[in-house]
Scaffold this motif. Structure first.
Motif, PDB file in Angstrom:
ATOM      1  N   ASP A   6      23.544  29.731  43.087  1.00  0.00           N
ATOM      2  CA  ASP A   6      24.514  30.281  44.034  1.00  0.00           C
ATOM      3  C   ASP A   6      23.846  31.249  45.000  1.00  0.00           C
ATOM      4  O   ASP A   6      24.326  32.348  45.234  1.00  0.00           O
ATOM      5  CB  ASP A   6      25.637  31.001  43.281  1.00  0.00           C
ATOM      6  CG  ASP A   6      26.582  30.039  42.595  1.00  0.00           C
ATOM      7  OD1 ASP A   6      26.590  28.873  42.999  1.00  0.00           O
ATOM      8  OD2 ASP A   6      27.278  30.457  41.669  1.00  0.00           O
ATOM      9  N   HIS A   7      22.699  30.892  45.556  1.00  0.00           N
ATOM     10  CA  HIS A   7      22.001  31.832  46.437  1.00  0.00           C
ATOM     11  C   HIS A   7      22.797  32.046  47.717  1.00  0.00           C
ATOM     12  O   HIS A   7      23.559  31.178  48.167  1.00  0.00           O
ATOM     13  CB  HIS A   7      20.566  31.373  46.709  1.00  0.00           C
ATOM     14  CG  HIS A   7      20.447  29.971  47.211  1.00  0.00           C
ATOM     15  ND1 HIS A   7      20.697  29.626  48.506  1.00  0.00           N
ATOM     16  CD2 HIS A   7      20.088  28.827  46.577  1.00  0.00           C
ATOM     17  CE1 HIS A   7      20.497  28.343  48.676  1.00  0.00           C
ATOM     18  NE2 HIS A   7      20.134  27.827  47.518  1.00  0.00           N
ATOM     19  N   PRO A   8      22.609  33.205  48.362  1.00  0.00           N
ATOM     20  CA  PRO A   8      23.507  33.627  49.438  1.00  0.00           C
ATOM     21  C   PRO A   8      23.248  32.981  50.799  1.00  0.00           C
ATOM     22  O   PRO A   8      23.978  33.262  51.740  1.00  0.00           O
ATOM     23  CB  PRO A   8      23.273  35.141  49.505  1.00  0.00           C
ATOM     24  CG  PRO A   8      21.858  35.316  49.038  1.00  0.00           C
ATOM     25  CD  PRO A   8      21.651  34.267  47.984  1.00  0.00           C
ATOM     26  N   ARG A 326      29.952  31.634  44.900  1.00  0.00           N
ATOM     27  CA  ARG A 326      30.542  30.725  45.880  1.00  0.00           C
ATOM     28  C   ARG A 326      32.049  30.706  45.702  1.00  0.00           C
ATOM     29  O   ARG A 326      32.537  30.682  44.572  1.00  0.00           O
ATOM     30  CB  ARG A 326      30.012  29.300  45.679  1.00  0.00           C
ATOM     31  CG  ARG A 326      28.655  29.034  46.274  1.00  0.00           C
ATOM     32  CD  ARG A 326      28.248  27.598  46.007  1.00  0.00           C
ATOM     33  NE  ARG A 326      27.900  27.351  44.627  1.00  0.00           N
ATOM     34  CZ  ARG A 326      28.004  26.175  44.014  1.00  0.00           C
ATOM     35  NH1 ARG A 326      28.475  25.119  44.676  1.00  0.00           N
ATOM     36  NH2 ARG A 326      27.659  26.033  42.757  1.00  0.00           N
ATOM     37  N   PRO A 327      32.836  30.704  46.784  1.00  0.00           N
ATOM     38  CA  PRO A 327      34.284  30.549  46.616  1.00  0.00           C
ATOM     39  C   PRO A 327      34.593  29.264  45.854  1.00  0.00           C
ATOM     40  O   PRO A 327      33.961  28.227  46.073  1.00  0.00           O
ATOM     41  CB  PRO A 327      34.804  30.478  48.054  1.00  0.00           C
ATOM     42  CG  PRO A 327      33.760  31.165  48.866  1.00  0.00           C
ATOM     43  CD  PRO A 327      32.454  30.856  48.194  1.00  0.00           C
ATOM     44  N   GLN A 364      34.792  35.333  44.186  1.00  0.00           N
ATOM     45  CA  GLN A 364      34.039  35.810  43.040  1.00  0.00           C
ATOM     46  C   GLN A 364      34.828  36.871  42.275  1.00  0.00           C
ATOM     47  O   GLN A 364      35.426  37.758  42.861  1.00  0.00           O
ATOM     48  CB  GLN A 364      32.708  36.401  43.502  1.00  0.00           C
ATOM     49  CG  GLN A 364      31.802  36.861  42.369  1.00  0.00           C
ATOM     50  CD  GLN A 364      30.488  37.431  42.890  1.00  0.00           C
ATOM     51  OE1 GLN A 364      30.356  37.733  44.070  1.00  0.00           O
ATOM     52  NE2 GLN A 364      29.503  37.560  42.021  1.00  0.00           N
ATOM     53  N   GLY A 365      34.838  36.755  40.969  1.00  0.00           N
ATOM     54  CA  GLY A 365      35.579  37.678  40.128  1.00  0.00           C
ATOM     55  C   GLY A 365      36.913  37.131  39.665  1.00  0.00           C
ATOM     56  O   GLY A 365      37.479  37.601  38.690  1.00  0.00           O
ATOM     57  N   GLY A 366      37.428  36.124  40.372  1.00  0.00           N
ATOM     58  CA  GLY A 366      38.678  35.505  39.960  1.00  0.00           C
ATOM     59  C   GLY A 366      39.907  36.234  40.469  1.00  0.00           C
ATOM     60  O   GLY A 366      39.817  37.224  41.201  1.00  0.00           O
ATOM     61  N   LEU A 367      41.073  35.737  40.054  1.00  0.00           N
ATOM     62  CA  LEU A 367      42.352  36.312  40.448  1.00  0.00           C
ATOM     63  C   LEU A 367      43.264  36.430  39.241  1.00  0.00           C
ATOM     64  O   LEU A 367      43.222  35.594  38.337  1.00  0.00           O
ATOM     65  CB  LEU A 367      43.028  35.442  41.525  1.00  0.00           C
ATOM     66  CG  LEU A 367      42.412  35.453  42.924  1.00  0.00           C
ATOM     67  CD1 LEU A 367      43.124  34.443  43.817  1.00  0.00           C
ATOM     68  CD2 LEU A 367      42.478  36.839  43.548  1.00  0.00           C
ATOM     69  N   GLU A 368      44.097  37.440  39.271  1.00  0.00           N
ATOM     70  CA  GLU A 368      45.057  37.657  38.192  1.00  0.00           C
ATOM     71  C   GLU A 368      46.336  36.867  38.441  1.00  0.00           C
ATOM     72  O   GLU A 368      46.607  36.422  39.555  1.00  0.00           O
ATOM     73  CB  GLU A 368      45.386  39.154  38.073  1.00  0.00           C
ATOM     74  CG  GLU A 368      44.200  40.036  37.726  1.00  0.00           C
ATOM     75  CD  GLU A 368      43.604  39.677  36.381  1.00  0.00           C
ATOM     76  OE1 GLU A 368      44.378  39.316  35.463  1.00  0.00           O
ATOM     77  OE2 GLU A 368      42.365  39.747  36.241  1.00  0.00           O
ATOM     78  N   ALA A 369      47.125  36.722  37.384  1.00  0.00           N
ATOM     79  CA  ALA A 369      48.440  36.093  37.523  1.00  0.00           C
ATOM     80  C   ALA A 369      49.280  36.882  38.528  1.00  0.00           C
ATOM     81  O   ALA A 369      49.271  38.116  38.525  1.00  0.00           O
ATOM     82  CB  ALA A 369      49.129  36.041  36.162  1.00  0.00           C
ATOM     83  N   GLY A 370      49.978  36.163  39.395  1.00  0.00           N
ATOM     84  CA  GLY A 370      50.803  36.795  40.413  1.00  0.00           C
ATOM     85  C   GLY A 370      50.083  37.065  41.716  1.00  0.00           C
ATOM     86  O   GLY A 370      50.722  37.397  42.724  1.00  0.00           O
TER      87      GLY A 370
END
Length: 379
Positions: A6-8, A326-327, A364-370
């Protein structure tokens, strides 16, 4: 030292879309000016009678009827007269107002207004929309259905409405009609052909190409009458991924190769003369998503339309974790207007792709419910 997968330096999706858009030719439309006043004469905006407003509620003798397209010179109002008129018809000489049918009574063969008319009531005055010579559309304005109608109204030649021809060809020695355990059938070709058809293209599904540079070069040098070629496979970093090198050897302009997106990193776009080659990854989820993002953009540009915006927004019903930089486009079902994440198994998971209603954009990091995010509907 090994480089991270996942290089930038990978090209962001929006930059790849911009490069594709700017590299493609698009129909050049001249500016459009009004041929004459619009409307060219005073017209009725409702069904009723045309009369002189200053005579108030006085009874009127009806001289006849004017329909849309009728010559208003057939009638000339004098005191105590009116003309029955239909929506869109030109006003006769001497009339300056319309009394709608709903505000009329009749007695002894006369029409009786039930309201006090005012000059201009229910009349579209000459030049209300535009005056002759006014600029209606600037040069190079993208086309849509309403602008085609405006071209027709002004008597200008209408743009050709031919369908773009799109060729579809998978690549890979592993693609056979009756596969052994180490082989597979070509599912990408039919999938991409169906997608291109849904998007409005005239589609030619071609036989799968072998992992052979000479065969690839021959297919690219003799593409037929297609404007866009969708390939799947052969664009990554493997020993049999020949498409980028073959395109370079043929003198193609590589618009981009490898984008910052998961799945779909190996995506390639190139121009070989007038032929646009969209080199999609071989895994079905990657191939589908890249085609869904880039093919509508290319078609809109080549047809002279505005750039499409495929994204919608909705909230997640459950969290989605994502450690990569990466998204991520994560498969989801749409349930009562919310995105329900599916347990996807990677870019080869055609089964989950077939079950999904769309793909949620996860940074990156993800998303929470809602959490609210943009998502890409499948078609």
């Amino acid at each position: 030292m090994a480089m991270s997968c996942d290089h930038p330096d990978l090209l962001p999706l929006e930059e790849a879309l911009r490069r594709l858009w700017e590299a493609l030719p698009t129909p050049h439309l001249p500016e459009l000016r009004a041929e004459r006043d619009d409307p060219a004469t005073d017209r009725a905006s409702m069904d009723g009678i045309a009369l002189k407003a200053s005579e108030g509620r006085a009874p009127r003798r009806v001289l006849g009827t004017l329909f849309a397209g009728s010559d208003p010179a057939a009638f000339s109002l004098t005191s105590g007269t009116a003309v029955r008129i239909m929506t869109g018809a030109a006003l006769p000489l001497g009339a300056d107002a319309i009394v709608p049918v709903e505000q009329l009574e009749s007695a002894d063969g006369m029409a009786l207004p039930t309201i006090d008319p005012a000059a201009g009531d229910h009349v579209r005055p000459r030049g209300e929309q535009a005056r002759g010579g006014d600029l209606l559309l600037a040069a190079d304005t993208p086309l849509n259905a309403a602008r085609v109608a405006l071209q027709a109204q002004e008597g200008r030649p209408l743009p050709a409405r031919t369908r773009l021809r799109v060729g579809v060809a998978s690549t890979g020695d592993e693609l056979v009609p009756t596969p052994a355990p180490h082989q597979i059938r070509d599912s990408n070709g039919p999938m991409l052909a169906a997608l291109a058809h849904i998007l409005g293209a005239e589609v030619e599904l071609r036989s799968a190409l072998p992992d052979d540079p000479a065969a690839l070069a021959a297919a690219l040098q003799h593409p037929g009458d297609i404007r866009i070629l969708l390939t799947s496979g052969g664009v990554s970093m493997g020993d049999h991924d020949h498409l980028p090198a073959v395109l370079r050897d043929l003198g193609a302009t590589i618009l981009f190769h490898r984008i910052r997106l998961k799945p779909g990193k190996p995506m390639l776009a190139a121009l070989l003369g007038d032929l646009l080659v969209l080199g999609l990854p071989g895994n079905p989820v990657s191939a589908y998503l890249n085609a869904l993002l880039f093919l509508p953009q290319a078609m809109a540009r080549l047809e002279g339309r505005s750039a499409p915006d495929p994204w919608r927004r909705a909230r997640l019903t459950a969290p989605v974790k994502h450690k990569g930089d990466r998204p991520l486009l994560h498969p989801c079902r749409l349930v009562e207007g919310r995105l329900e994440p599916l347990p996807g198994k990677g870019s080869a998971d055609l089964i989950t792709l077939a079950k999904a209603d769309g793909f949620a954009w996860i940074e990156q990091g993800g998303l929470e419910a809602g959490a609210k995010t943009r998502w890409l509907p499948v078609v």
